[in-house]
Design an enzyme around this catalytic site. Structure first.
Site, PDB file in Angstrom:
ATOM      1  N   GLU A 167       0.816  -1.226   0.000  1.00 24.81           N
ATOM      2  CA  GLU A 167       0.000   0.000   0.000  1.00 24.81           C
ATOM      3  C   GLU A 167       0.850   1.276   0.000  1.00 24.81           C
ATOM      4  O   GLU A 167       0.582   2.222   0.742  1.00 24.81           O
ATOM      5  CB  GLU A 167      -0.947   0.007   1.202  1.00 24.81           C
ATOM      6  N   TRP A 209       0.317   6.261   4.152  1.00 24.82           N
ATOM      7  CA  TRP A 209       0.104   6.078   5.597  1.00 24.82           C
ATOM      8  C   TRP A 209       1.186   5.199   6.213  1.00 24.82           C
ATOM      9  O   TRP A 209       1.311   5.151   7.436  1.00 24.82           O
ATOM     10  CB  TRP A 209      -1.273   5.505   5.883  1.00 24.82           C
ATOM     11  N   TYR A 216     -10.844  -2.350   0.914  1.00 27.51           N
ATOM     12  CA  TYR A 216     -11.809  -2.431   1.996  1.00 27.51           C
ATOM     13  C   TYR A 216     -12.988  -1.534   1.631  1.00 27.51           C
ATOM     14  O   TYR A 216     -12.923  -0.309   1.775  1.00 27.51           O
ATOM     15  CB  TYR A 216     -11.187  -1.974   3.316  1.00 27.51           C
ATOM     16  N   GLU A 260      -5.529  -8.170   0.258  1.00 28.56           N
ATOM     17  CA  GLU A 260      -6.320  -7.925   1.467  1.00 28.56           C
ATOM     18  C   GLU A 260      -7.713  -7.479   1.055  1.00 28.56           C
ATOM     19  O   GLU A 260      -7.856  -6.625   0.178  1.00 28.56           O
ATOM     20  CB  GLU A 260      -5.707  -6.816   2.334  1.00 28.56           C
TER      21      GLU A 260
END
Length: 333
Positions: free
Chosen positions: A182, A187, A244, A274
């Site tokens: 990611e 982040w 997500y 994920e």
């Protein structure tokens, strides 16, 4: 040895035609080669099931009655900054055991920053892989390559993880390895200074592990659908994204699939490294969105009944298109 599922082998090989490429690591072990070929053989006809974290995989086994084919584990607590705070891990032992049971292992690395963890009440040390929880600057560290303290700490950390990967190599356990995930989100500290230092760090990790430490049991998994951040097909065995969405939305993620397809020029197997809510295998088949595998995230994402109801999980894990360790369509070892 991973083998094709007999019932669908002809269909799988037909639909995956043109994606039977070799490992980027030309010295890949026989089992690492077999693992990549196995994933390729299923691409287009089956979706290999995965579950992050052993306790959550065991929850699926106990409550759904089927064991996912892929176990996801994390190298995070082998990071020297975590070890310095007393962290311990059983990830390698779990991976070796799951391999013996016939499963596939997927390892991610939530890399605690090599130093400068803020370790405050707001940002405790155990959040130290997040950008906001460290003052470590990857661009600055790489700018002093070979000389600065922070660069040497990067190498120290990679070498510490290589020690653990070597244990898997010595046990002849092939793995799907997904470092620096990611990155475009910024982040995590490894993506906080843009794609250039991220790509440099990717190359360093690959070089240290394969050339310096002579470790070759790895199928290399990239994790971005942004062309600015994608390391390139020559540096990536399988291309993935993490997603997500809304809890209970089991869409096939057609748009995300085509984004990643464009980035890889349709030359790489694509997967979901994920997810919160698992894509419906019937929708995937209907819309022709053949994610090679999906990895459901742990704890509430698999257990709360909101992201994935138990009935949905039972239907999914027993779907003939979904590969599991011991269900309707089995992986064979």
């Amino acid at each position: 040895m991973f083998t094709r599922l007999s019932l669908f082998s002809l269909l799988a090989s037909t639909l995956a035609a043109g994606l039977s490429y070799d490992n980027i690591d030309k010295a890949a072990t026989p089992r690492a080669k077999e693992l990549l070929k196995y994933v390729q053989s299923q691409y287009g006809s089956h979706y290999i099931s995965g579950q992050q974290e052993l306790s959550s995989l065991e929850w699926v086994k106990e409550n759904i009655g089927v064991t996912p084919a892929i176990l996801g584990t994390d190298l995070m607590n082998y990071s020297p900054s975590a070890v310095a705070h007393g962290s311990k891990s059983q990830t390698i032992e779990q991976a070796i055991k799951f391999d013996k049971e016939g499963g596939i292992n997927a390892l991610v690395w939530h890399w605690y920053a090599p130093n400068c963890l803020l370790d405050t009440e707001k940002e405790p040390w155990y959040k130290g892989f997040y950008t906001e929880a460290t003052c470590f600057n990857v661009a600055s560290a790489l700018g002093r390559r070979g000389n600065g303290t922070d660069y040497r700490l990067l190498i120290r950390d990679i070498d510490a993880i290589a020690v653990q990967l070597k244990r898997l190599a010595d046990a002849d356990v092939p793995i799907l390895f997904r470092p620096l995930h990611e990155p475009e989100g910024a982040w995590f500290w490894w993506g906080a200074q843009g794609p250039a230092p991220f790509k440099k760090l990717w190359d360093i990790i690959y070089d240290r592990i394969t050339r310096v430490h002579n470790i070759h049991n790895i199928v290399w998994v990239c994790n971005t659908a942004d062309s600015k951040w994608y390391p390139g097909n020559d540096k990536c065995d399988i291309a993935t994204i993490d997603y997500y969405g809304n809890a209970g939305d089991h869409g096939a993620l057609e748009g995300k699939f085509h984004e990643l397809q464009n980035v890889t020029k349709s030359e790489r197997v694509l997967a979901l490294a994920e997810v919160g809510s698992i894509p419906d295998p019937e929708l995937q088949a209907k819309e022709n969105i053949p994610w090679a595998y999906w990895m459901a995230w742990n704890d509430e994402f698999i257990k709360d009944g909101k992201h994935n109801s138990q009935q949905f999980l039972k239907d999914t894990f027993n779907n003939k298109r979904v590969v599991t360790l011991d269900g309707t369509t089995k992986i064979k070892n």
